[in-house]
Design a protein around this motif. Structure first.
Motif, PDB file in Angstrom:
ATOM      1  N   ARG A  24     -42.276 -31.052 -61.312  1.00  0.00           N
ATOM      2  CA  ARG A  24     -41.194 -31.836 -60.512  1.00  0.00           C
ATOM      3  C   ARG A  24     -40.255 -32.778 -61.873  1.00  0.00           C
ATOM      4  N   GLU A  25     -41.619 -33.178 -62.792  1.00  0.00           N
ATOM      5  CA  GLU A  25     -41.096 -33.994 -63.904  1.00  0.00           C
ATOM      6  C   GLU A  25     -39.696 -33.082 -64.841  1.00  0.00           C
ATOM      7  N   GLN A  26     -39.207 -34.089 -64.955  1.00  0.00           N
ATOM      8  CA  GLN A  26     -37.514 -33.999 -65.163  1.00  0.00           C
ATOM      9  C   GLN A  26     -37.457 -32.707 -66.710  1.00  0.00           C
ATOM     10  N   GLY A  27     -37.060 -32.191 -66.354  1.00  0.00           N
ATOM     11  CA  GLY A  27     -37.185 -31.086 -68.132  1.00  0.00           C
ATOM     12  C   GLY A  27     -38.538 -30.137 -67.776  1.00  0.00           C
ATOM     13  N   SER A  28     -39.204 -29.611 -66.509  1.00  0.00           N
ATOM     14  CA  SER A  28     -39.661 -28.905 -65.868  1.00  0.00           C
ATOM     15  C   SER A  28     -39.170 -27.644 -65.412  1.00  0.00           C
ATOM     16  N   TYR A  29     -39.846 -25.857 -65.952  1.00  0.00           N
ATOM     17  CA  TYR A  29     -38.987 -25.988 -65.353  1.00  0.00           C
ATOM     18  C   TYR A  29     -40.389 -24.607 -64.139  1.00  0.00           C
ATOM     19  N   GLY A  80     -43.713 -27.339 -70.552  1.00  0.00           N
ATOM     20  CA  GLY A  80     -43.417 -27.349 -69.331  1.00  0.00           C
ATOM     21  C   GLY A  80     -42.669 -26.961 -68.363  1.00  0.00           C
ATOM     22  N   VAL A  81     -43.554 -25.961 -68.671  1.00  0.00           N
ATOM     23  CA  VAL A  81     -43.483 -24.582 -67.832  1.00  0.00           C
ATOM     24  C   VAL A  81     -44.492 -24.242 -66.944  1.00  0.00           C
ATOM     25  N   GLY A  82     -44.006 -24.272 -65.185  1.00  0.00           N
ATOM     26  CA  GLY A  82     -44.906 -23.478 -64.437  1.00  0.00           C
ATOM     27  C   GLY A  82     -45.369 -22.736 -63.490  1.00  0.00           C
ATOM     28  N   TRP A  83     -45.795 -21.677 -63.210  1.00  0.00           N
ATOM     29  CA  TRP A  83     -45.772 -20.880 -61.824  1.00  0.00           C
ATOM     30  C   TRP A  83     -46.368 -21.026 -60.433  1.00  0.00           C
ATOM     31  N   PHE A  84     -46.056 -20.834 -58.989  1.00  0.00           N
ATOM     32  CA  PHE A  84     -46.108 -20.942 -58.321  1.00  0.00           C
ATOM     33  C   PHE A  84     -46.564 -19.748 -57.394  1.00  0.00           C
TER      34      PHE A  84
END
Length: 347
Positions: A24-29, A80-84
């Motif tokens: 949830r950090e600013q700039g994260s996707y 800054g990218v995550g998969w969930f």
């Protein structure tokens, strides 16, 4: 560098989730993966993590609390990218679709089926979880029940005072500004027993303060450290059985950690904080048999809960196998490889 955590816990009150706080950090996707059991969600994320590590990126792996060998999320720090895995029991939807998150539909590779075993195994593994949670609730009742006369007010106040002094000594004078806090579990109660990701603590923090935690005084100590930290980057690690309590506080930028000794009993700690010594010897002698009975009862209840979590895993494995015949794994593999190219070659 690779770090590993849990975002979910099998707790006394059922499944406890920190997933709403993830990426949830600013700039994260964040890519929210949808798909059924056995549909390749964990394998998809494992391939992304493997490729990221191969290319020298720092990676955070989030393990499943139901099955620690499975992944629930992956985050690549530099990108800054995550998969969930955004399916039950940690269903998450986009905050602002296409702005900071979107879907990855792995369900497209599963064809319709009339296999009635799927319904049966789904029901059975959920029933096993419900029973496990009943035993965990009882275990927490035992663990949280204070033994009257064991920890005096004086011992509690001394634990608080030591926590405050440690914060000042190790972190310096409290600075203005809010702490930058992430919450992560570093242990879980699972089908594999109690799993502790101690390597993550050792990787992030070289100066580990190990706190005696047989009688609960570490909670007062940790709360004071947290209260007296200002403007710090902190990973707050709740206890999986009762997330209102703390297992550890990690300060990665300072290489500093305060950790309950039950998590890492064999580590060569930078400093050992002997909080149990604050309990009077007379009280220990008087309450010895009660302490022993309490520990035995807690262990029995927790072990029984774990046995049901193991049975839940067995039914879930059967559920995944029931789906395999209707999944197009070849197309799924092709999709995964195309995603790897998009992520790492076309960024």
């Amino acid at each position: 560098m690779k770090t590993e955590f849990f975002l979910g816990a099998n707790s006394a009150n059922g499944f406890y989730s920190l997933y709403d706080e993830y990426c949830r950090e600013q700039g994260s996707y964040l890519y929210l993966i949808k798909g059924g059991p056995g549909g390749g969600k964990s394998s998809f994320m494992a391939r992304i993590a493997e490729e990221a590590e191969k290319r020298g990126y720092d990676v955070e792996l989030i393990h499943c609390s139901g099955d620690p060998d499975s992944l629930d999320a992956v985050y690549i720090t530099e990108l800054g990218v995550g998969w969930f895995d955004a399916t039950s029991p940690h269903i998450v939807e986009p905050d602002a679709f296409a702005v900071c998150s979107c879907y990855v539909n792995l369900g497209q590779f599963c064809s319709r089926t009339e296999n009635e075993d799927i319904v049966i195994y789904t029901q059975l593994y959920k029933e096993m979880y419900d029973t496990a949670y009943s035993y965990l609730k009882a275990a927490n009742c035992v663990k949280s029940t204070e033994i009257h006369g064991l920890c005096s007010k004086s011992a509690i106040n001394k634990a608080k005072s030591r926590g405050q002094s440690a914060a000042i000594r190790e972190l310096g004078k409290k600075r203005s500004g809010e702490n930058r806090v992430q919450r992560r579990f570093i242990r879980c109660i699972s089908c594999s027993g109690e799993v502790v990701l101690s390597d993550t603590v050792s990787e992030l923090c070289k100066h580990i303060h190990l706190l005696d935690d047989r009688f609960g005084l570490e909670q007062y100590y940790l709360e004071e450290v947290l209260k007296n930290a200002g403007g710090e980057s902190i990973i707050v690690c709740p206890s999986p059985l009762n997330p209102q309590r703390l297992d550890a506080l990690l300060f990665p930028k300072k290489g500093l950690a305060f950790v309950a000794s039950s998590l890492m009993p064999d580590i060569n700690a930078y400093r050992h904080i002997r909080l149990d010594a604050l309990v009077s010897p007379d009280a220990l002698r008087e309450k010895r048999s009660e302490i022993r009975r309490k520990a035995q009862l807690y262990s029995q209840l927790t072990d029984t809960a774990i046995s049901y979590l193991k049975r839940a895993k067995e039914y879930h494995d059967k559920l995944e196998n029931a789906y395999h015949s209707c999944i197009d794994f070849r197309s799924l593999t092709e999709f995964t490889e195309s995603e790897l190219k998009r992520i790492f070659e076309n960024k």
